[in-house]
Design a protein around this motif. Structure first.
Motif, PDB file in Angstrom:
ATOM      1  N   ARG A  53       0.804  -1.228   0.000  1.00 21.25           N
ATOM      2  CA  ARG A  53       0.000   0.000   0.000  1.00 21.25           C
ATOM      3  C   ARG A  53       0.832   1.272   0.000  1.00 21.25           C
ATOM      4  N   ASP A  54       1.999   1.235   0.627  1.00 20.50           N
ATOM      5  CA  ASP A  54       2.820   2.447   0.681  1.00 20.50           C
ATOM      6  C   ASP A  54       3.282   2.888  -0.697  1.00 20.50           C
ATOM      7  N   TYR A  55       3.432   1.953  -1.633  1.00 22.07           N
ATOM      8  CA  TYR A  55       3.921   2.268  -2.974  1.00 22.07           C
ATOM      9  C   TYR A  55       2.817   2.246  -4.030  1.00 22.07           C
ATOM     10  N   CYS A  56       1.608   1.867  -3.654  1.00 26.05           N
ATOM     11  CA  CYS A  56       0.523   1.715  -4.642  1.00 26.05           C
ATOM     12  C   CYS A  56      -0.762   2.385  -4.164  1.00 26.05           C
ATOM     13  N   ARG A  57      -0.672   3.517  -3.533  1.00 26.93           N
ATOM     14  CA  ARG A  57      -1.859   4.147  -2.944  1.00 26.93           C
ATOM     15  C   ARG A  57      -2.887   4.517  -4.012  1.00 26.93           C
ATOM     16  N   PRO A  58      -4.134   4.096  -3.810  1.00 25.04           N
ATOM     17  CA  PRO A  58      -5.185   4.424  -4.783  1.00 25.04           C
ATOM     18  C   PRO A  58      -5.743   5.825  -4.557  1.00 25.04           C
ATOM     19  N   TYR A  59      -6.644   6.196  -5.421  1.00 25.01           N
ATOM     20  CA  TYR A  59      -7.316   7.507  -5.376  1.00 25.01           C
ATOM     21  C   TYR A  59      -8.539   7.380  -4.469  1.00 25.01           C
ATOM     22  N   LEU A  60      -8.540   8.108  -3.333  1.00 22.10           N
ATOM     23  CA  LEU A  60      -9.634   8.027  -2.367  1.00 22.10           C
ATOM     24  C   LEU A  60     -10.345   9.366  -2.256  1.00 22.10           C
ATOM     25  N   TRP A 109      -7.045   4.456  -9.796  1.00 24.17           N
ATOM     26  CA  TRP A 109      -5.697   5.032  -9.915  1.00 24.17           C
ATOM     27  C   TRP A 109      -5.693   6.104 -11.012  1.00 24.17           C
ATOM     28  N   ARG A 110      -6.734   6.935 -11.001  1.00 26.71           N
ATOM     29  CA  ARG A 110      -6.853   7.995 -12.012  1.00 26.71           C
ATOM     30  C   ARG A 110      -5.791   9.069 -11.842  1.00 26.71           C
ATOM     31  N   HIS A 111      -5.206   9.176 -10.653  1.00 26.75           N
ATOM     32  CA  HIS A 111      -4.175  10.190 -10.415  1.00 26.75           C
ATOM     33  C   HIS A 111      -2.789   9.709 -10.826  1.00 26.75           C
ATOM     34  N   GLY A 112      -2.685   8.492 -11.356  1.00 26.68           N
ATOM     35  CA  GLY A 112      -1.411   7.997 -11.853  1.00 26.68           C
ATOM     36  C   GLY A 112      -1.034   6.656 -11.260  1.00 26.68           C
ATOM     37  N   VAL A 113      -0.165   5.968 -11.970  1.00 28.44           N
ATOM     38  CA  VAL A 113       0.343   4.658 -11.562  1.00 28.44           C
ATOM     39  C   VAL A 113       1.811   4.816 -11.208  1.00 28.44           C
ATOM     40  N   THR A 114       2.217   4.328 -10.067  1.00 27.67           N
ATOM     41  CA  THR A 114       3.606   4.489  -9.630  1.00 27.67           C
ATOM     42  C   THR A 114       4.536   3.559 -10.406  1.00 27.67           C
ATOM     43  N   LEU A 115       5.824   3.872 -10.333  1.00 23.42           N
ATOM     44  CA  LEU A 115       6.824   3.015 -10.970  1.00 23.42           C
ATOM     45  C   LEU A 115       6.798   1.612 -10.375  1.00 23.42           C
TER      46      LEU A 115
END
Length: 477
Positions: A53-60, A109-115
């Motif tokens: 979760r720390d590296y893949c936080r979704p849009y809330l 994840w509309r605000h972006g996808v992490t590396l």
């Protein structure tokens, strides 16, 4: 300068797991669209797992301005648990892949996808399609010598016999060392994971062309189209390293991209080295699309040195050492042969009695010849060369350097004018889904003489490219 203008600043640190890519970027869309519906759902659930979760936080909904959600196609969730329930509901019913892809990219994840998420998506595709990349097997060897550990002409002295003294592989330490080696040359993102089903450690290095970071934290930015990925596989208990050769997942890699990939390959042995204990990667003349093939031929098992017909000793088929084969194995084999012959004899008598009136002598001879050819194929290939054994080699390239066989007529001509050691320029290329399975079928059908066939045609050399001298592969590691 505008406060919202994108700014590129020099940076040589590893790219952070939390740096985000726009959902509409080419890298993200390719990684998502390649996955199946089931894999996308499982990937989304993996992203929302506590350890990620720390590296893949979704849009809330609690972390955004309500005005931004008025025209959004999906209502923002209020908690991660709500998101997990939604994907469990998708998993429990039928539907299309696009439905899940849209929810990921336009919803949660509309605000972006992490590396980190992108690395997990590309790794998921690789594990779902193990033959999607072509791999080159390299051997990790020690560099020996006095002082500078190089020969007088400046070349490195490689000690292949020192494989027992290989460095201990610690994932975190290795990645830190690798990043330090590559930092002055390029920006990169590093992701390493364990794949227990294969018994390997899988490293993905996502490369960028310049030491300037073009990534931003919000959806308004875009990533450089020049980014590329290289995969490395480190088998457990093996001195070999597999490097992905083909362009990654359909991306176009130019000459600059190839140079960047070479930078990564050169940095790997340096990251594993330490003072007075240096290592280098050397070729093994083996490349394949199948990881199981590489693990069989260049892995931790005993099959590395005993491919094709010799593999019966690696599998301990006779229950004794190979040196005792003539004294013990021959007796046991003779006993098994007699028992098999008796069984075949009884079967043959029944078949002969039932069909004697419609069978011809030529058919009986053909049946005996077929059995003989299959027996020869079994002796030459052993348990290998089976069509569905999962160890197929797709290509075998051979260059012949043996002299052309002499004939009586040619010998007379050579005595007058020709070179008796005439060596024609002959190159052979075997291609298919499983080269040695195809050769085995040709032996069973009588197209190839299994008794006179050279060992490299049965896979004894364990290479995909080589030079034949004196009937054997001369160049292999």
């Amino acid at each position: 300068m505008s406060r919202n203008a994108a700014l590129s600043v020099p940076a040589n640190a590893a790219l952070s797991h939390t740096l985000r890519l726009s959902p509409g970027s080419k890298d993200v869309s390719k990684a998502i669209q390649r996955l199946t519906r089931q894999s996308l759902i499982e990937l989304a659930l993996e992203w929302t797992d506590r350890k990620n979760r720390d590296y893949c936080r979704p849009y809330l909904a609690t972390s955004v301005d309500e005005d931004e959600d008025d025209e959004a196609p999906y209502t923002a969730a209020t908690s991660i648990e709500e998101i997990r329930e939604a994907y469990h509901e998708l998993k429990g019913r039928k539907g299309g892949k696009q439905e899940v892809a849209d929810r990921i990219l336009e919803g949660d994840w509309r605000h972006g996808v992490t590396l980190y998420q992108l690395a997990m998506a590309e790794t998921r595709y690789l594990l779902d399609h193990p033959n999607s990349l072509r791999w080159n097997a390299l051997k990790l060897s020690r560099v020996t010598g006095k002082g500078s550990a190089t020969a007088s002409d400046g070349t490195e002295i490689i000690d292949d016999s020192a494989s027992a003294n290989l460095p201990r592989f610690h994932a975190t330490t290795f990645v830190l060392n690798l990043q330090r080696e590559m930092a002055p040359l390029t920006n990169a993102h590093y992701y390493i994971t364990r794949v227990k089903s294969f018994g390997i450690s899988l490293l993905r290095v996502h490369i960028h062309d310049t030491p300037y970071t073009h990534l931003v934290h919000d959806a308004s930015g875009a990533t450089s189209d020049g980014s590329k990925s290289v995969f490395f596989v480190f088998p457990d208990g093996s001195p070999y390293v597999y490097v992905s050769l083909a362009t990654h997942l359909g991306q176009t890699v130019g000459s600059e991209g190839r140079e960047l990939r070479k930078v990564v390959v050169d940095a790997v042995p340096k990251a594993l080295s330490k003072p007075h204990n240096r290592y280098a990667l050397t070729t093994t003349s083996l490349s394949s699309r199948s990881l199981s093939t590489l693990l069989s031929l260049r892995g931790p098992g005993r099959s590395n040195a005993v491919p094709a017909g010799w593999s019966i000793f690696a599998e301990n088929s006779f229950g004794h050492d190979a040196l005792d084969y003539d004294t013990v194995g021959s007796n046991r084999r003779a006993s098994n042969t007699r028992a098999s012959a008796d069984k075949d004899s009884d079967t043959d008598k029944g078949i002969f009695s039932a069909g004697i009136k419609r069978m011809h002598g030529s058919n009986i001879k053909d049946s005996a010849a077929t059995k003989k050819r299959k027996s020869i194929a079994q002796a030459r290939f052993g348990p290998s060369g089976q069509e569905n054994d999962g160890q197929g080699l797709e290509r075998l390239d051979i260059r012949m350097e043996d002299p052309f066989p002499a004939t009586a007529a040619r010998a007379n001509e050579e005595a007058d004018q020709e070179d008796p050691e005439w060596r024609p320029d002959v190159k052979l290329s075997f291609q298919g889904s499983h080269v040695f399975a195809g050769v085995r079928q040709l032996v069973e059908q009588g197209v190839v003489d299994g008794e006179k066939m050279p060992g490299w045609m049965a896979g004894d050399a364990g290479v995909s490219v080589g030079v034949v001298r004196d009937g054997r592969i001369a160049e292999k590691s």
